[in-house]
Design a protein around this motif. Sequence first.
Motif, PDB file in Angstrom:
ATOM      1  N   GLY A   1       0.832  -1.205   0.000  1.00 42.46           N
ATOM      2  CA  GLY A   1       0.000   0.000   0.000  1.00 42.46           C
ATOM      3  C   GLY A   1       0.864   1.252   0.000  1.00 42.46           C
ATOM      4  O   GLY A   1       1.912   1.283   0.633  1.00 42.46           O
ATOM      5  N   VAL A   2       0.457   2.257  -0.736  1.00 48.28           N
ATOM      6  CA  VAL A   2       1.176   3.531  -0.690  1.00 48.28           C
ATOM      7  C   VAL A   2       0.177   4.654  -0.417  1.00 48.28           C
ATOM      8  O   VAL A   2      -0.975   4.585  -0.838  1.00 48.28           O
ATOM      9  N   THR A   3       0.643   5.645   0.321  1.00 45.73           N
ATOM     10  CA  THR A   3      -0.208   6.795   0.643  1.00 45.73           C
ATOM     11  C   THR A   3       0.399   8.034   0.022  1.00 45.73           C
ATOM     12  O   THR A   3       1.575   8.335   0.244  1.00 45.73           O
ATOM     13  N   VAL A   4      -0.395   8.721  -0.779  1.00 47.73           N
ATOM     14  CA  VAL A   4       0.075   9.958  -1.416  1.00 47.73           C
ATOM     15  C   VAL A   4      -0.676  11.126  -0.777  1.00 47.73           C
ATOM     16  O   VAL A   4      -1.899  11.204  -0.850  1.00 47.73           O
ATOM     17  N   HIS A   5       0.070  11.999  -0.112  1.00 44.20           N
ATOM     18  CA  HIS A   5      -0.545  13.139   0.567  1.00 44.20           C
ATOM     19  C   HIS A   5      -0.721  14.303  -0.398  1.00 44.20           C
ATOM     20  O   HIS A   5       0.069  14.462  -1.326  1.00 44.20           O
ATOM     21  N   PRO A   6      -1.743  15.107  -0.157  1.00 44.17           N
ATOM     22  CA  PRO A   6      -1.888  16.294  -1.009  1.00 44.17           C
ATOM     23  C   PRO A   6      -0.762  17.289  -0.745  1.00 44.17           C
ATOM     24  O   PRO A   6      -0.255  17.378   0.370  1.00 44.17           O
ATOM     25  N   SER A   7      -0.381  18.015  -1.765  1.00 40.94           N
ATOM     26  CA  SER A   7       0.664  19.044  -1.617  1.00 40.94           C
ATOM     27  C   SER A   7       0.017  20.415  -1.672  1.00 40.94           C
ATOM     28  O   SER A   7      -0.946  20.617  -2.407  1.00 40.94           O
ATOM     29  N   PRO A   8       0.530  21.364  -0.924  1.00 37.12           N
ATOM     30  CA  PRO A   8      -0.004  22.723  -1.031  1.00 37.12           C
ATOM     31  C   PRO A   8       0.543  23.402  -2.284  1.00 37.12           C
ATOM     32  O   PRO A   8       1.480  22.895  -2.908  1.00 37.12           O
ATOM     33  N   THR A   9      -0.047  24.499  -2.661  1.00 39.16           N
ATOM     34  CA  THR A   9       0.437  25.289  -3.786  1.00 39.16           C
ATOM     35  C   THR A   9       0.832  26.660  -3.260  1.00 39.16           C
ATOM     36  O   THR A   9       0.028  27.330  -2.629  1.00 39.16           O
ATOM     37  N   ALA A  10       2.068  27.032  -3.502  1.00 37.80           N
ATOM     38  CA  ALA A  10       2.534  28.345  -3.044  1.00 37.80           C
ATOM     39  C   ALA A  10       2.297  29.362  -4.146  1.00 37.80           C
ATOM     40  O   ALA A  10       2.647  29.134  -5.303  1.00 37.80           O
ATOM     41  N   ARG A  11       1.681  30.466  -3.790  1.00 35.60           N
ATOM     42  CA  ARG A  11       1.430  31.507  -4.782  1.00 35.60           C
ATOM     43  C   ARG A  11       1.343  32.830  -4.031  1.00 35.60           C
ATOM     44  O   ARG A  11       0.710  32.903  -2.983  1.00 35.60           O
ATOM     45  N   PHE A  12       1.961  33.873  -4.522  1.00 37.25           N
ATOM     46  CA  PHE A  12       1.842  35.161  -3.838  1.00 37.25           C
ATOM     47  C   PHE A  12       2.118  36.307  -4.797  1.00 37.25           C
ATOM     48  O   PHE A  12       2.579  36.111  -5.917  1.00 37.25           O
TER      49      PHE A  12
END
Lengths: 440, 187
Positions: free
Chosen positions: A249-260
């Motif tokens: 089993g593998v778990t893929v976590h969501p990644s944030p998006t940096a924007r400014f």
Amino acid sequence: MATNRRHKDIEDLFRDKFEEFSFEPGSGVRRELMRRVGRKEFLRFNPARFNIYYLTAAAAIAGISLVLIFSDVSSRSETDSEPSSNEGMAIIENTTTATDATGDTYQENITDVQAASGEVSEQSEGPVTVAKSSEQPDTRIKQSYTVSIEPPAGSGITRIITVTETTDLKSLNESPAGSIKASAVEGCAPLMIRFQSTTEGSEKLAWTSSDGRRSEGKEVEWLFSEPGVYRIILQVTDDSGKEDYSSIGVTVHPSPTARFDVSPVNSNISDREIMVFNYSEGALTSAWSFGDGEASSLREPTHVYGKSGSYNISLTVTNEFGCSDTASLVYSSSAGNYRIDFPNAFIPNKNGPTGGFYSPRSDEAANVFHPEYEGVTEYHLVVYSRTGAVLFESRNLNIGWDGYYRGQLCEPGVYVWRARGRFENGEEFSRSGDITLLRF
Amino acid sequence: MLSDRDIIEGCLRHSRKAQQQLYDKYSRFLLGICMRYSADRAEAEDILQDVFVRVFFNIEEYTGAGSFPGWLRRVAVNTAITNYHRNMKHRHHIDIEEYRSAETGTVSFEEDLFSADELLKVLNELPPGYKMVFNLYAIEGYKHREIAGILNIDVNTSKSQYSRARAMLREKLQKLRNIKGEYPGGE
């Protein structure tokens, strides 16, 4: 007074007309307004009015935590089956009865214990049903299931295989099937994982993932761009046609998006003080670096640059899983914008000397003769009459000429001025010109 | 259509329906005020939105003392002033031509000679600071001392700007009247 009467006339004219003055706003205004109100309401927790958004958010959080709990439990028991979405794929579904956990690394071995031939799973299509059968006496084996795979309709073939699950690591070595080595079992999306089979022989290897990807060969490299919990199944078919299964089993976590975005606080005066706008998504913490050695962990800090120049501003955002993203841009502070400009006319206040103190706000009526400038450190202004007499002198940027000399308002006309000084970058300036004093 | 009282109570509960009603009932009136403080319609509509956001989220500040439209009007004027401060850029350098309007003659105007639209157009031709002072003093009825505080200017500045604004308006209205041809020449 007669003059007052006349003035009143204009005031009355406007006041009467504007009292009942109304305008129909465009239809877009209402829509935009309601959107803004909705956004603001959303961000404003109001216990008096049960907010549907908070209910949704609570449900979403509950859902996510459930998924997390289950993915944790699934290191022992598999629940992530995806019925009927994949043809020809044996999906193993069971519920756990194991209570004694034995190890972090979990490998699931599915052994075909029926003396069966190898043509089975490859061809089998259709839904898979799982029925729990009797417990095996073997101490090593925690569970056993009967998995029946329904062959395609009309084929007339019925197959029954029994799947056993072991949690004893030793037994894996004894297992004829190879186990899986993965470059990662957990990570941030997008996550590239290389899976390798540890088998040594000449078995036929087929890989299947729970999101429907298939491949063959000793190793496979897949990119998981969507967050989620995936299960990778390796089917090993040896020369005699005997099948074995391994899975991981593998778990893929969501990644944030940096924007400014960056904007000067007051472009009117100087752009060294900047304000940042953080448009990042899915971020828990923010780490700013302003390129001049300064950093901040506020969500939207402001920053003042001591010197003008080009700075690399970067923002790294991190979410609750430790996944991060970085964005950066180059910001030119002041961009070499040193200037000093003088007007060519002004209108002194008739009511008396003001001292010449001014600010851009207080001198809208141009009562004071003063420059408009950026980045000036040293400054010396002298105003002369046409005969060359010094009428006014200032070394203070905040004090200009109010048009008075020794308490007397000067005559309307042209006066000559000279200004010298230095910009913040060290460059010297020297300007001169004439100024018209107006009186009404 | 709900009464003001019902609308206010609804808005206190953040009822979307009451907010819509408030908008339907007063948006035209408030936009009329915003128009006087804006360079154009788009700016006025932006201010109008700010006004309603302020009204919706600060409705509890309306204590019931004074009329509700009066309170809305004050919010609108204050929002317009905020907007004015925000937009102020390099406005202290005004073209010298603006000052060429000397006080000429004595004039009064027939009440129905100009439409509200024409007056608005004339008002919009004033420099922004003058327009502000004229709006606040002549129409809203603030005192020069109050205006000085609001706009962060000197009391004398307010007074002198007001008298110049008035002179400019008079000149412009005279011209307009001449163009209209109904009352040729000054009196």
